[in-house]
Design an enzyme around this catalytic site. Structure first.
Site, PDB file in Angstrom:
ATOM      1  N   TRP A  71       0.962  -1.019   0.125  1.00 25.15           N
ATOM      2  CA  TRP A  71      -0.053   0.112  -0.086  1.00 25.15           C
ATOM      3  C   TRP A  71       0.784   1.356   0.126  1.00 25.15           C
ATOM      4  CZ3 TRP A  71      -3.490   1.687   4.810  1.00 25.15           C
ATOM      5  CH2 TRP A  71      -4.253   2.579   4.519  1.00 25.15           C
ATOM      6  N   HIS A 128      11.628  -5.752   4.860  1.00 24.83           N
ATOM      7  CA  HIS A 128      11.134  -6.275   5.910  1.00 24.83           C
ATOM      8  C   HIS A 128      12.035  -6.505   6.879  1.00 24.83           C
ATOM      9  CE1 HIS A 128       7.373  -6.867   3.795  1.00 24.83           C
ATOM     10  NE2 HIS A 128       7.518  -8.058   2.988  1.00 24.83           N
ATOM     11  N   ARG A 150       1.992  -1.635  12.187  1.00 26.66           N
ATOM     12  CA  ARG A 150       0.617  -1.998  12.159  1.00 26.66           C
ATOM     13  C   ARG A 150       0.324  -2.780  13.532  1.00 26.66           C
ATOM     14  NH1 ARG A 150      -2.509  -5.886   7.641  1.00 26.66           N
ATOM     15  NH2 ARG A 150      -4.633  -5.235   8.132  1.00 26.66           N
ATOM     16  N   SER A 158      -3.451 -11.171   9.351  1.00 26.67           N
ATOM     17  CA  SER A 158      -3.105 -11.102   7.758  1.00 26.67           C
ATOM     18  C   SER A 158      -1.886 -11.982   7.390  1.00 26.67           C
ATOM     19  CB  SER A 158      -2.627  -9.613   7.442  1.00 26.67           C
ATOM     20  OG  SER A 158      -2.461  -9.553   6.051  1.00 26.67           O
ATOM     21  N   PHE A 249      -7.781   1.213  -1.063  1.00 22.65           N
ATOM     22  CA  PHE A 249      -7.713  -0.231  -1.064  1.00 22.65           C
ATOM     23  C   PHE A 249      -8.646  -0.805  -2.297  1.00 22.65           C
ATOM     24  CE2 PHE A 249      -9.110  -4.536  -0.094  1.00 22.65           C
ATOM     25  CZ  PHE A 249      -7.951  -5.183   0.038  1.00 22.65           C
ATOM     26  N   MET A 252      -6.613  -0.221  -5.510  1.00 26.33           N
ATOM     27  CA  MET A 252      -5.483  -1.258  -5.584  1.00 26.33           C
ATOM     28  C   MET A 252      -5.802  -2.645  -5.879  1.00 26.33           C
ATOM     29  SD  MET A 252      -2.910   0.569  -3.031  1.00 26.33           S
ATOM     30  CE  MET A 252      -1.420  -0.610  -3.636  1.00 26.33           C
ATOM     31  N   GLY A 271      -7.760  -5.415   3.690  1.00 21.57           N
ATOM     32  CA  GLY A 271      -7.188  -4.153   3.985  1.00 21.57           C
ATOM     33  C   GLY A 271      -8.025  -3.510   4.971  1.00 21.57           C
TER      34      GLY A 271
END
Length: 313
Positions: A71, A128, A150, A158, A249, A252, A271
């Protein structure tokens, strides 16, 4: 943008094809105590990454797996495109479209870093990795880092669905099995709570901006505006709306087949915020709450996450 998109989809397709012929236990390898997917990372690549020379005008998006990096990548790429349009007179004897690389810094072959020396400025990279596993030149040269956070319960939720949707990661028969591995540091890219704790050491650096998935969901336009200001990209109201609308979202997900190939629906599932409430048991809630309290709660980064607001039932 067709060439960079093709590089992304080709690598994912190739990795998935390789993973499909492997046993579950063969999918991850360990490097410096952390596991990574063998079909997209390698010890040779990590070794080569150590000597990667960052430029002071590079842009790095750092975020744990399933924190929203796809995102944010859309937003940052659009902001860079806006910036380049404003400076079209810049001299360049390379074709941006011909020199695309897979955007994730630790993913790909060991020779990618040599190829990246030919990329025009600004180079945009995603990772990451925990900070101690990034090239030292990123911090030495004060590269601008956008640190994406997050809430850990939604990250776990997720991650579980993502693992069961893409062959490059071990799949799980039950959520309970996945949760156990999540809490005992057995997943790719290591323990999320440790990741947060390590990044907290850098939170006061002037070249690092933190933003949460949740605040971006609450006010995407404001988030885009703040990111643009951090990157030094002035935006008109029209440009701001353009970037914000393209990064919804819905937009995308609709375009995900073009950007992420056959696995678009896997990368863009829901999302939403608080999907964890559909899957966490009372006992799992208590275990996550306790672990968060031990690792992150008292830190500046922990406060930024607003755990009580987003992670308490």
């Amino acid at each position: 943008m067709e060439k960079p998109k093709k590089i992304f989809t080709d690598l994912v397709d190739k990795a998935v094809a390789a993973a499909n012929s492997m046993h579950r236990d063969e999918l991850l390898f360990s490097y410096k105590g952390i596991r990574y997917p063998i079909t997209i990372c390698s010890p040779e690549t990590f070794k080569a990454l150590e000597s990667f020379e960052a430029r002071s005008d590079d842009i790095v998006l750092a975020g744990y797996l399933k924190s929203g990096t796809n995102w944010l990548s859309q937003i940052i790429n659009d902001l860079i495109a806006v910036s380049k349009k404003k400076t079209q007179g810049r001299e360049s004897n390379v074709n941006d479209e011909e020199l695309g690389e897979f955007p994730y810094l630790e993913v790909g072959d060991a020779e990618k870093y040599e190829r990246m020396t030919k990329l025009p400025c600004p180079r945009f990279m995603v990772t990451h990795l925990r900070p101690e596993n990034l090239p030292k030149s990123i911090f030495k040269n004060k590269v601008k880092i956008l640190l994406l956070l997050r809430n850990p319960k939604d990250v776990a939720t997720s991650f579980y669905h993502f693992s069961n949707g893409i062959a490059t990661l071990p799949s799980y028969e039950t959520w309970d099995d996945f949760f156990t591995d999540f809490m005992t540091k057995k997943l790719a890219w290591g323990c999320y709570l440790e990741y947060l704790s390590e990044w907290n050491k850098y939170i006061d650096e002037e070249n690092i901006m933190t933003i949460t998935y949740e605040e971006l969901k609450e006010n995407r336009a404001l988030g885009v505006k703040n990111i643009a200001a951090f990157l030094g990209i002035p935006l008109t109201e029209e440009e701001l709306q353009f970037v914000a609308e393209r990064s919804s979202f819905q937009s995308m997900k609709k375009n995900s087949e073009n950007t992420h190939g056959a696995f678009g629906d896997v990368f863009f599932r829901k999302g939403v915020v608080s999907d964890w409430k559909n899957i966490f048991s009372e006992d799992q809630n208590e275990k996550m709450d306790k672990a968060f309290e031990e690792h992150v709660a008292g830190t500046k980064l922990g406060k930024k996450l607003k755990y009580d607001l987003y992670c308490k039932a």
